[in-house]
Design a protein around this motif. Structure first.
Motif, PDB file in Angstrom:
ATOM      1  N   THR A 130      -2.501 -53.278  20.818  1.00 39.39           N
ATOM      2  CA  THR A 130      -2.558 -53.472  19.359  1.00 39.39           C
ATOM      3  C   THR A 130      -1.629 -52.476  18.682  1.00 39.39           C
ATOM      4  O   THR A 130      -1.234 -51.467  19.268  1.00 39.39           O
ATOM      5  N   TRP A 131      -1.296 -52.813  17.442  1.00 35.38           N
ATOM      6  CA  TRP A 131      -0.455 -51.924  16.646  1.00 35.38           C
ATOM      7  C   TRP A 131      -1.220 -51.513  15.388  1.00 35.38           C
ATOM      8  O   TRP A 131      -1.872 -52.334  14.736  1.00 35.38           O
ATOM      9  N   ALA A 132      -1.149 -50.237  15.085  1.00 40.26           N
ATOM     10  CA  ALA A 132      -1.725 -49.758  13.827  1.00 40.26           C
ATOM     11  C   ALA A 132      -0.815 -50.160  12.676  1.00 40.26           C
ATOM     12  O   ALA A 132       0.378 -50.404  12.855  1.00 40.26           O
ATOM     13  N   CYS A 133      -1.385 -50.214  11.467  1.00 42.65           N
ATOM     14  CA  CYS A 133      -0.585 -50.647  10.317  1.00 42.65           C
ATOM     15  C   CYS A 133       0.514 -49.652   9.972  1.00 42.65           C
ATOM     16  O   CYS A 133       1.425 -49.967   9.199  1.00 42.65           O
ATOM     17  N   THR A 134       0.439 -48.465  10.571  1.00 38.99           N
ATOM     18  CA  THR A 134       1.489 -47.464  10.325  1.00 38.99           C
ATOM     19  C   THR A 134       2.605 -47.538  11.358  1.00 38.99           C
ATOM     20  O   THR A 134       3.571 -46.777  11.277  1.00 38.99           O
ATOM     21  N   ASP A 135       2.474 -48.459  12.349  1.00 42.78           N
ATOM     22  CA  ASP A 135       3.461 -48.548  13.429  1.00 42.78           C
ATOM     23  C   ASP A 135       4.607 -49.475  13.053  1.00 42.78           C
ATOM     24  O   ASP A 135       4.426 -50.467  12.338  1.00 42.78           O
ATOM     25  N   SER A 136       5.783 -49.155  13.604  1.00 45.01           N
ATOM     26  CA  SER A 136       6.912 -50.086  13.559  1.00 45.01           C
ATOM     27  C   SER A 136       6.849 -50.963  14.801  1.00 45.01           C
ATOM     28  O   SER A 136       6.443 -50.510  15.872  1.00 45.01           O
ATOM     29  N   LEU A 137       7.248 -52.233  14.667  1.00 47.11           N
ATOM     30  CA  LEU A 137       7.145 -53.165  15.777  1.00 47.11           C
ATOM     31  C   LEU A 137       8.460 -53.242  16.542  1.00 47.11           C
ATOM     32  O   LEU A 137       9.516 -52.804  16.074  1.00 47.11           O
ATOM     33  N   GLU A 138       8.364 -53.838  17.745  1.00 48.31           N
ATOM     34  CA  GLU A 138       9.530 -53.925  18.614  1.00 48.31           C
ATOM     35  C   GLU A 138      10.621 -54.811  18.035  1.00 48.31           C
ATOM     36  O   GLU A 138      11.799 -54.649  18.347  1.00 48.31           O
ATOM     37  N   ASP A 139      10.249 -55.765  17.181  1.00 52.82           N
ATOM     38  CA  ASP A 139      11.260 -56.648  16.607  1.00 52.82           C
ATOM     39  C   ASP A 139      11.962 -56.029  15.411  1.00 52.82           C
ATOM     40  O   ASP A 139      12.751 -56.686  14.723  1.00 52.82           O
ATOM     41  N   GLY A 140      11.657 -54.765  15.123  1.00 52.15           N
ATOM     42  CA  GLY A 140      12.311 -54.077  14.026  1.00 52.15           C
ATOM     43  C   GLY A 140      11.517 -54.059  12.734  1.00 52.15           C
ATOM     44  O   GLY A 140      11.936 -53.431  11.759  1.00 52.15           O
ATOM     45  N   SER A 141      10.391 -54.758  12.684  1.00 53.60           N
ATOM     46  CA  SER A 141       9.566 -54.747  11.467  1.00 53.60           C
ATOM     47  C   SER A 141       9.026 -53.346  11.222  1.00 53.60           C
ATOM     48  O   SER A 141       8.584 -52.664  12.159  1.00 53.60           O
ATOM     49  N   GLY A 142       9.039 -52.940   9.974  1.00 50.32           N
ATOM     50  CA  GLY A 142       8.597 -51.602   9.638  1.00 50.32           C
ATOM     51  C   GLY A 142       7.091 -51.504   9.474  1.00 50.32           C
ATOM     52  O   GLY A 142       6.365 -52.499   9.574  1.00 50.32           O
ATOM     53  N   PRO A 143       6.604 -50.315   9.229  1.00 51.84           N
ATOM     54  CA  PRO A 143       5.166 -50.127   8.989  1.00 51.84           C
ATOM     55  C   PRO A 143       4.735 -50.879   7.722  1.00 51.84           C
ATOM     56  O   PRO A 143       5.546 -51.183   6.852  1.00 51.84           O
ATOM     57  N   CYS A 144       3.468 -51.153   7.645  1.00 52.04           N
ATOM     58  CA  CYS A 144       2.944 -51.813   6.447  1.00 52.04           C
ATOM     59  C   CYS A 144       3.040 -50.852   5.261  1.00 52.04           C
ATOM     60  O   CYS A 144       3.047 -49.633   5.422  1.00 52.04           O
ATOM     61  N   SER A 145       3.101 -51.434   4.085  1.00 50.60           N
ATOM     62  CA  SER A 145       3.227 -50.611   2.882  1.00 50.60           C
ATOM     63  C   SER A 145       1.912 -49.903   2.586  1.00 50.60           C
ATOM     64  O   SER A 145       0.850 -50.269   3.092  1.00 50.60           O
ATOM     65  N   CYS A 146       2.004 -48.910   1.740  1.00 47.33           N
ATOM     66  CA  CYS A 146       0.807 -48.162   1.344  1.00 47.33           C
ATOM     67  C   CYS A 146      -0.222 -49.089   0.716  1.00 47.33           C
ATOM     68  O   CYS A 146      -1.422 -48.936   0.930  1.00 47.33           O
ATOM     69  N   GLN A 147       0.247 -50.058  -0.054  1.00 52.93           N
ATOM     70  CA  GLN A 147      -0.664 -50.982  -0.715  1.00 52.93           C
ATOM     71  C   GLN A 147      -1.494 -51.762   0.291  1.00 52.93           C
ATOM     72  O   GLN A 147      -2.654 -52.089   0.027  1.00 52.93           O
ATOM     73  N   ASP A 148      -0.909 -52.076   1.471  1.00 50.86           N
ATOM     74  CA  ASP A 148      -1.584 -52.866   2.500  1.00 50.86           C
ATOM     75  C   ASP A 148      -2.121 -52.016   3.634  1.00 50.86           C
ATOM     76  O   ASP A 148      -2.686 -52.564   4.584  1.00 50.86           O
ATOM     77  N   CYS A 149      -1.925 -50.720   3.545  1.00 50.16           N
ATOM     78  CA  CYS A 149      -2.347 -49.840   4.640  1.00 50.16           C
ATOM     79  C   CYS A 149      -2.660 -48.469   4.061  1.00 50.16           C
ATOM     80  O   CYS A 149      -1.746 -47.683   3.791  1.00 50.16           O
ATOM     81  N   SER A 150      -3.924 -48.198   3.874  1.00 49.75           N
ATOM     82  CA  SER A 150      -4.301 -46.933   3.230  1.00 49.75           C
ATOM     83  C   SER A 150      -3.891 -45.730   4.065  1.00 49.75           C
ATOM     84  O   SER A 150      -3.644 -44.652   3.523  1.00 49.75           O
ATOM     85  N   GLN A 151      -3.774 -45.931   5.402  1.00 49.95           N
ATOM     86  CA  GLN A 151      -3.387 -44.810   6.251  1.00 49.95           C
ATOM     87  C   GLN A 151      -1.942 -44.383   5.995  1.00 49.95           C
ATOM     88  O   GLN A 151      -1.550 -43.263   6.321  1.00 49.95           O
ATOM     89  N   ALA A 152      -1.145 -45.303   5.431  1.00 48.85           N
ATOM     90  CA  ALA A 152       0.256 -44.983   5.161  1.00 48.85           C
ATOM     91  C   ALA A 152       0.425 -44.292   3.822  1.00 48.85           C
ATOM     92  O   ALA A 152       1.541 -43.905   3.468  1.00 48.85           O
ATOM     93  N   CYS A 153      -0.650 -44.141   3.094  1.00 52.74           N
ATOM     94  CA  CYS A 153      -0.542 -43.621   1.730  1.00 52.74           C
ATOM     95  C   CYS A 153      -0.684 -42.120   1.651  1.00 52.74           C
ATOM     96  O   CYS A 153      -0.355 -41.531   0.620  1.00 52.74           O
ATOM     97  N   GLY A 154      -1.179 -41.506   2.675  1.00 49.15           N
ATOM     98  CA  GLY A 154      -1.488 -40.095   2.523  1.00 49.15           C
ATOM     99  C   GLY A 154      -2.800 -39.937   1.780  1.00 49.15           C
ATOM    100  O   GLY A 154      -3.586 -40.875   1.657  1.00 49.15           O
ATOM    101  N   PRO A 155      -3.047 -38.771   1.255  1.00 56.13           N
ATOM    102  CA  PRO A 155      -4.323 -38.535   0.570  1.00 56.13           C
ATOM    103  C   PRO A 155      -4.453 -39.391  -0.688  1.00 56.13           C
ATOM    104  O   PRO A 155      -3.470 -39.706  -1.353  1.00 56.13           O
ATOM    105  N   THR A 156      -5.674 -39.803  -0.981  1.00 59.27           N
ATOM    106  CA  THR A 156      -5.946 -40.586  -2.180  1.00 59.27           C
ATOM    107  C   THR A 156      -5.633 -39.757  -3.417  1.00 59.27           C
ATOM    108  O   THR A 156      -5.942 -38.570  -3.466  1.00 59.27           O
ATOM    109  N   PRO A 157      -4.980 -40.366  -4.414  1.00 58.42           N
ATOM    110  CA  PRO A 157      -4.678 -39.599  -5.632  1.00 58.42           C
ATOM    111  C   PRO A 157      -5.948 -39.018  -6.236  1.00 58.42           C
ATOM    112  O   PRO A 157      -7.011 -39.644  -6.242  1.00 58.42           O
ATOM    113  N   VAL A 158      -5.832 -37.812  -6.713  1.00 59.98           N
ATOM    114  CA  VAL A 158      -6.967 -37.138  -7.345  1.00 59.98           C
ATOM    115  C   VAL A 158      -6.648 -36.976  -8.826  1.00 59.98           C
ATOM    116  O   VAL A 158      -5.617 -36.397  -9.181  1.00 59.98           O
ATOM    117  N   PRO A 159      -7.480 -37.535  -9.683  1.00 61.58           N
ATOM    118  CA  PRO A 159      -7.194 -37.391 -11.127  1.00 61.58           C
ATOM    119  C   PRO A 159      -7.281 -35.931 -11.537  1.00 61.58           C
ATOM    120  O   PRO A 159      -8.074 -35.160 -10.981  1.00 61.58           O
TER     121      PRO A 159
END
Length: 1279
Positions: A232-261
């Motif tokens: 399996t591939w995590a949403c933060t992984d790049s795939l063998e066909d060259g597809s990049g990681p999922c965006s932050c909007q579709d992958c919370s792990q790619a976003c870093g820490p949640t914004p703090v007001p």
């Protein structure tokens, strides 16, 4: 050596046996569970069972290999010997269209999902993890001896299932503002997990799976089967066909820490108490200590010297004494001499003018009547502005310009007709699911019998017919139909649209003779989780999508629930969006006609089981107009009382015998008509200039001008009544002399007010600017009419009175008789009792302490006055809209929609332009969609509730070659909808690496119109017609302006709306800065609430400019006496600050209406102060106390009987108004205005002048003595 050889042989033998064992195991693993398709599915129409087959894998044909590469790009099956044929792959592709369209925006998620289904369908190792548990003979004669696989078990490793879910759980569905799993899991994404998601996808009831697949999850081998555990591939992984990681909007792990007001600023406190309160208390106590100490010190000093308090002034040797030898004005300063000359010039000018007006009354009156008639004739061009946008937003304001931009490019925001429905029934129905699970409580409003009644009401509303210009108008003629002309159903945002607005659908039940398997309860629970579903997973298989082709989100159709427990709802919300038009009065007229019929029907609707509050787009304007009509009687009574008082109070009755002679009813009526004429002239002149009126102008300006005008009338008349004619002085000379005395004071107040009002017209707020223009001109015209026409009429009335002719009946004459002339009661009261008391030595410190205390309190609370205008206050007490507003804040769970508009000029055909906006793979972390998404994560701070709908991201998903959405006829090039079955329909883009990339250049623009015209259907849920047809402006050269829509959080009061506007603008400004292109937010309420972002500044600027104007004008017209002008400005400033204190105490918020009143109070305060101050400055008395006492006695009585009593009587009537806005912003503020003005002008200001008033102007003293020396009228020096 032999032993070694023997051991080697044994070792080789063991290896051979081991490899042979593994070979047989591998061969065994190679056999299939099924191959090919057999008979038709008994449960899912159009689907087929797979054929049971336990032989080895079979080579896949060329067409199958092409499909395999498309569907299973991450799997390598070597020689392509598989357990599936091309037909199975086609069925797989068709079944996975919706997951593909919604999940392919995250490549890792999509590849993991396809692994799950590809291994199930085609794996050559099926027997390792699949078990066919139920088989049945195929009944198709063409497939003789074939067996259908009816039920199969699929063993899946827990690690794989969890990894696949984790990669997909955050993927968004941009057009629906929800997570994709809410549409693909059979329940809300928050309730979805790896297990129930996979179970749902394999459930035969989902309409896609042709047979029952039972997933079995384990952490290792189980029952002789090895669970499928592909990579399996995590949403933060790049795939063998060259597809990049999922965006932050579709992958919370790619976003870093949640914004703090940011942490809200702590309240400013001192010792735990409000800082301003503490500071003002300390300041007040310090002032009292200093002031009391000074007063006591002065008292002790006088006692020690055994002197009169005013000894130094009375001492003839004192240079400041009026009785000294230096009284010839030789020591007067340059400013004093200049002031005296200016004063004398004004006196001579007004004296000559007054004498002329009395000598030539016919000429003056006729001339003024002609001029008034000419100016008032402009009223035929009068336009009254009732459009709230024009009232509250300047054409040059940012909100107005952004609204105009939005309206011109996307059309005006639709008109809204809405009902909020509750029920007095208070019970709960418990629903027990047939397949087990927790009981679900349903509120009374969700009872089936109640829903049927609500549906009856909804259908009756939809069937309403109105008439406009002789034509019938129905809802269909005016409603929003997003899929027209293919689907003309009206958009109705209603829970009943989950049941297709059908009684039969609401009653749809599936079960057997013993149990009900599914009914409206289960359908409701499914639809609130997946409102865009075209087929629920229950046995009902009913759609949730509305009949108009769009989803009905539960937060828009339900109210009064907690969190996402929609079953606990206590209210239903039904909304009918109606098309709005920018410059089409006919279509808008039809909409208003239907709305009028809607309101009439709803007012007469009665159902004991339903409580309905409602509102239409025209409701607020209708109710305001009705309120204005109802308040006409109140206003008329108010003015009648003031008119009657003026007419009666002007007369000074010497005796009962002369009652009808000494009364001045006719003069009073003439004075009132002059006031009204000045108002008419102002309205007429500005109507000539094309300046529209507002309701505020019509309601407020007569009150203002009457206050100013009446004050001047009383001053002129009462001064004449108290005056004695000099020997050989004729009437015209007497009135001319009196006008020379009092007109400079009138001129001072009128010019101060006029200049202050005209400078107030610099405001950006239309209501304030319009009021200031009309008020400034009306006040000045009123002054001109009073010193001309009224003076002539006064002379005529004086002649009547001297000739003993009756008032009104001037032809009747009384016999001559001598009556002793006496002063009026009010004048005697002020002169003998009130003025001496106020200026007593022990009273004055108390007055100062009290008024400074009031000022300190007001300063302490001035920053606590609420900002905004509660829309409920604009409605009459008996308005049906009030209940709607109440229910709106009580039940609704989402706020108004907000559009982030990207202005024309961004090049979407380039990768850079796309990445600056989109939210999918490869998009910038600071793109528009990504920033709005990040803001929605801290919605309690940003007020952005959801991820924005993104036409660009949906377009990218729609055009992917793996999807069946984007197709065209290869013969004509025309668009081919996904539901069309035609061999000539081909994919827009091929499966090549470049075809899988986003479209750019000509490709982007070529297929975009197809996307925007494509209606969503069960084969393609990404069609953009319903969601985005209005969101994109297509030009000849490319994409023009576009918007990305989301919603605000629930907004209940003015501070919420103001904060929402402020935060949206901050976010849009950040986006603009990040992407280098103009982006602005737009919501329907912004244009009304923008004023509150700067209203504190606008208030300070308007009042500050008015005070400066009053100071400058007072300085000039008081003879360049800076200190006197400063005291006037200080007193008016205290009145204004105290007005804020009253506003806080009385719950009056700061808005355009109250700001107009504050500007007006600034003008009226001049009337209370300027006459007293000028009388003080020209007084010839010996010291400040006596001068203040004389000024208060002479001018105080006129001010009190004029403006104070006149306004007080009229204001009290306003309390009877049914209008809340009249009660709060007019009655309360007017009452405060008059009381504060009167107390400051008649109590505080004389005391202040007695302490720190300006010294007498020696040049004026000398001029006065010269003017009256040797006459019997030397006592006039006292004036």
């Amino acid at each position: 050596m032999g032993i070694l050889t023997e051991r080697s042989d044994v070792f080789v033998l063991l290896i051979f046996i081991f490899l042979t064992e593994r070979h047989y195991q591998w061969v065994e693993a190679q056999h299939c569970v099924w191959y090919g398709e057999c008979g038709e599915s008994a449960t899912v129409t159009g689907k087929k069972y797979n054929c049971n087959y336990t032989g080895p894998p079979i080579p896949l044909g060329a067409k199958g290999i092409e499909l395999l590469d498309e569907l299973c790009p991450g799997l390598d099956y070597g020689d392509r010997n598989l357990c599936c044929d091309v037909n199975q792959l086609r069925t797989l592709k068709g079944s996975l269209q919706l997951p593909l369209q919604f999940l392919s925006r995250c490549p890792a998620c999509f590849v993991n999902l396809m692994n799950l289904f590809c291994e199930l369908t085609c794996s050559p190792r099926q027997s390792l993890f699949m078990n066919a548990t139920e088989l049945e003979p195929c009944v198709d004669p063409a497939l003789e001896n074939k067996t259908n696989v009816v039920t199969v078990q699929y063993y899946i490793e827990n690690t794989f299932a969890n990894a696949m879910y984790n990669a997909c759980k955050d993927v968004q569905a941009p057009s629906s503002n929800v997570k994709a799993l809410s549409l693909l899991c059979g329940k809300d994404a928050s309730m979805c997990n790896a297990t129930n998601w996979i179970q749902y996808m394999f459930n035969i009831n989902n309409g896609q799976s042709p047979f029952s697949i039972t997933p079995i999850f384990s952490d290792g081998p189980k029952a002789g089967f090895t669970p499928m555990d592909n990579q399996t591939w995590a949403c933060t992984d790049s795939l063998e066909d060259g597809s990049g990681p999922c965006s932050c909007q579709d992958c919370s792990q790619a976003c870093g820490p949640t914004p703090v007001p940011p942490t809200p600023p702590a309240p400013w406190t001192i010792l735990g108490m409000d800082a301003m309160v503490v500071i003002m208390w300390i300041s007040y106590v310090a002032f009292l200590l200093v002031f009391v100490g000074g007063v006591l010190s002065a008292w002790c000093y006088r006692r020690r010297r055994i002197m009169s308090e005013y000894g130094p002034i009375l001492d003839s040797n004192n240079p400041m004494s009026l009785n000294g030898e230096d009284s010839d004005g030789a020591n007067a300063t340059c400013c004093e001499r200049l002031g005296e000359r200016f004063e004398s010039a004004l006196r001579r000018l007004f004296t000559a003018w007054g004498s002329f007006c009395v000598r030539r009354p016919a000429l003056v009156v006729l001339t003024t009547l002609a001029l008034v008639a000419a100016a008032s004739a402009g009223l035929v061009y009068m336009r009254v502005t009732t459009d709230p946008v024009d009232l509250w937003a300047a054409g040059s304001s940012r909100a107005r310009q952004e609204k105009d931009y939005f309206d011109q490019h996307f059309g005006p925001f639709f008109r809204t007709e809405q009902m909020i429905i509750t029920t007095p029934i208070n019970d709960t129905v418990i629903y027990s699911p047939y397949l087990g699970g927790s009981d679900v409580p349903f509120g009374a409003i969700l009872r089936k019998d109640i829903l049927h009644q609500v549906l009856d009401l909804q259908l009756e509303v939809e069937a309403l017919v109105a008439t406009y210009e002789g034509q019938n108008v129905t809802l269909t003629d005016i409603c929003l139909s997003p899929l027209a002309p293919y689907n003309n159903n009206c958009t109705v945002l209603s829970l009943l649209n989950y049941f297709q607005n059908s009684h039969a659908q609401l009653d749809h039940v599936v079960g057997d003779a013993f149990f009900i398997w599914d009914d409206y309860h289960s359908h409701f629970l499914y639809c609130v989780s997946a409102p865009a579903s075209l087929n629920d997973t229950t046995h009902l298989h009913d759609p949730c999508m509305g009949t108009f082709g769009g989803p009905v989100f539960p937060w828009l159709a339900l109210g009064g629930y907690d969190e996402t427990n929609y079953n606990n709802a206590t209210a239903l919300v039904i909304t009918f969006p109606v098309n709005n038009y920018l410059n089409d009065t006919t279509r808008v007229g039809k909409a208003k006609a239907w709305e009028k019929e809607f309101i009439r029907f709803m007012k007469s609707y009665d159902n004991p089981n339903l409580t309905v509050s409602f509102s239409s787009e025209r409701s607020i304007e209708d109710e305001i107009n009705r309120e204005s009509e109802n308040d006409v009687s109140t206003i008329v009574v108010s003015y009648v009382i003031m008119f009657v008082y003026i007419s009666l109070a002007l007369g000074h009755i010497q005796s009962f015998r002369r009652l009808l002679v000494d009364s001045k009813v006719s003069l009073g009526i003439a004075g009132i008509l002059i006031v009204l004429s000045s108002v008419a002239c102002s309205l007429g002149i500005f109507s000539y200039a094309g300046v529209p009126l507002t309701l505020i102008v019509i309601e407020v300006i007569p009150f203002l001008v009457l206050a100013v005008g009446v004050d001047n009338i009383f001053i002129i008349v009462q001064t004449l009544q108290r005056d004695e004619r000099m020997p050989q002085e004729e009437l015209h000379q007497q009135i001319g002399r009196i006008l020379g005395d009092v007109a400079p004071s009138m001129f001072l107040s009128s010019v101060s007010e006029t200049v202050a009002f005209f400078l107030g017209a610099l405001s950006n707020m239309p209501a304030v600017r319009t009021f200031s223009l009309f008020a400034g001109l009306a006040v000045f015209i009123d002054f001109l009419l009073q010193i001309s026409c009224f003076v002539s009429l006064l002379g005529m009335d004086a002649r009547r009175q001297e000739n003993n002719r009756l008032d009104i009946l001037c032809c009747v004459k009384l016999p001559d008789g001598q009556e002793e002339k006496t002063d009026g009661f009010l004048f005697r009261f002020f002169k003998k009792i009130y003025a001496p008391f106020i200026l007593k030595e022990w009273v004055r410190p108390i007055v100062v302490a009290v008024f400074v205390g009031m000022l300190s309190f007001s300063v302490a609370v001035v920053d606590k006055v609420d900002v905004g205008l509660d829309q409920k206050l604009s409605m009459p007490d008996d308005s049906y809209v009030l209940q709607y507003f109440k229910n709106l804040s009580m039940y609704l769970h989402t706020g108004p929609p907000v559009y982030f508009v990207v202005e024309d000029g961004l090049n979407y055909s380039t990768a850079d332009g796309q990445n600056a906006v989109c939210g999918g793979v490869g998009c910038r972390n600071d793109s528009l969609v990504q920033q709005v998404y990040s803001a929605s994560l801290i919605s309690q701070y940003t007020t952005i509730a959801y991820t924005p709908s993104s036409w660009l991201d949906d377009y990218f998903d729609w055009i992917k070659p793996q999807s069946s959405c984007c197709r065209y006829y290869n013969t004509t090039g025309a668009f081919c909808n996904a539901s069309v079955v035609n061999p000539s329909c081909v994919h827009c883009r091929d499966m090549s690496p470049s075809g899988k990339q986003r479209p750019t250049g000509e490709d982007f623009m070529h297929f975009l119109p197809m996307f925007l015209s494509d209606n969503p259907n069960i084969m393609c849920g990404k069609g953009g017609h319903a969601a985005y047809s209005n969101a994109v402006v297509l030009g000849d050269t490319g994409v023009g302006a576009t918007y990305f829509m989301t919603y605000h959080t629930i907004l209940k009061d003015s501070p919420d709306y103001i904060d929402a506007l402020k935060m949206a603008r901050v976010l849009a400004d950040n986006i603009t800065q990040s992407i280098g292109h103009k982006v602005f937010p737009y919501s329907i309420f912004y244009v009304f609430y923008e004023q509150y972002l700067t209203i504190a500044y606008d208030t300070a600027l308007n009042l500050g400019v008015s005070l400066v104007a009053i100071f400058v004008v007072s300085t000039v017209l008081l003879g360049f006496e800076l200190w006197t002008a400063a005291l006037v400005s200080l007193t008016i400033a205290m009145i204004l600050v105290n007005m804020f204190g009253v506003m806080w105490l009385w719950g009056i918020s700061l808005n355009a209406v109250s700001l107009v009143n504050l500007v007006m109070s600034c003008g009226i305060s001049v009337e209370f102060c300027s006459h007293i101050v000028r009388a003080f400055s020209v007084s010839m008395k010996n010291n400040r106390v006596e001068r203040a006492e004389e000024a208060l006695a002479h001018m105080g009585s006129s001010v009190f009987s004029g403006i104070t009593l006149t306004k007080f009587g009229g204001i009290l009537i306003l309390a009877l108004s049914k209008s809340q806005i009249f009660q709060i912003f007019y009655f309360r503020m007017y009452l405060a205005m008059v009381l504060l003005g009167a107390t400051h002008g008649l109590i505080f200001l004389p005391v202040l002048l007695s302490y720190i008033g300006p010294s007498v102007n020696k040049a004026k003293v000398f001029a006065a003595k010269q003017r009256y020396a040797g006459t019997e009228r030397e006592h006039l020096l006292n004036y």
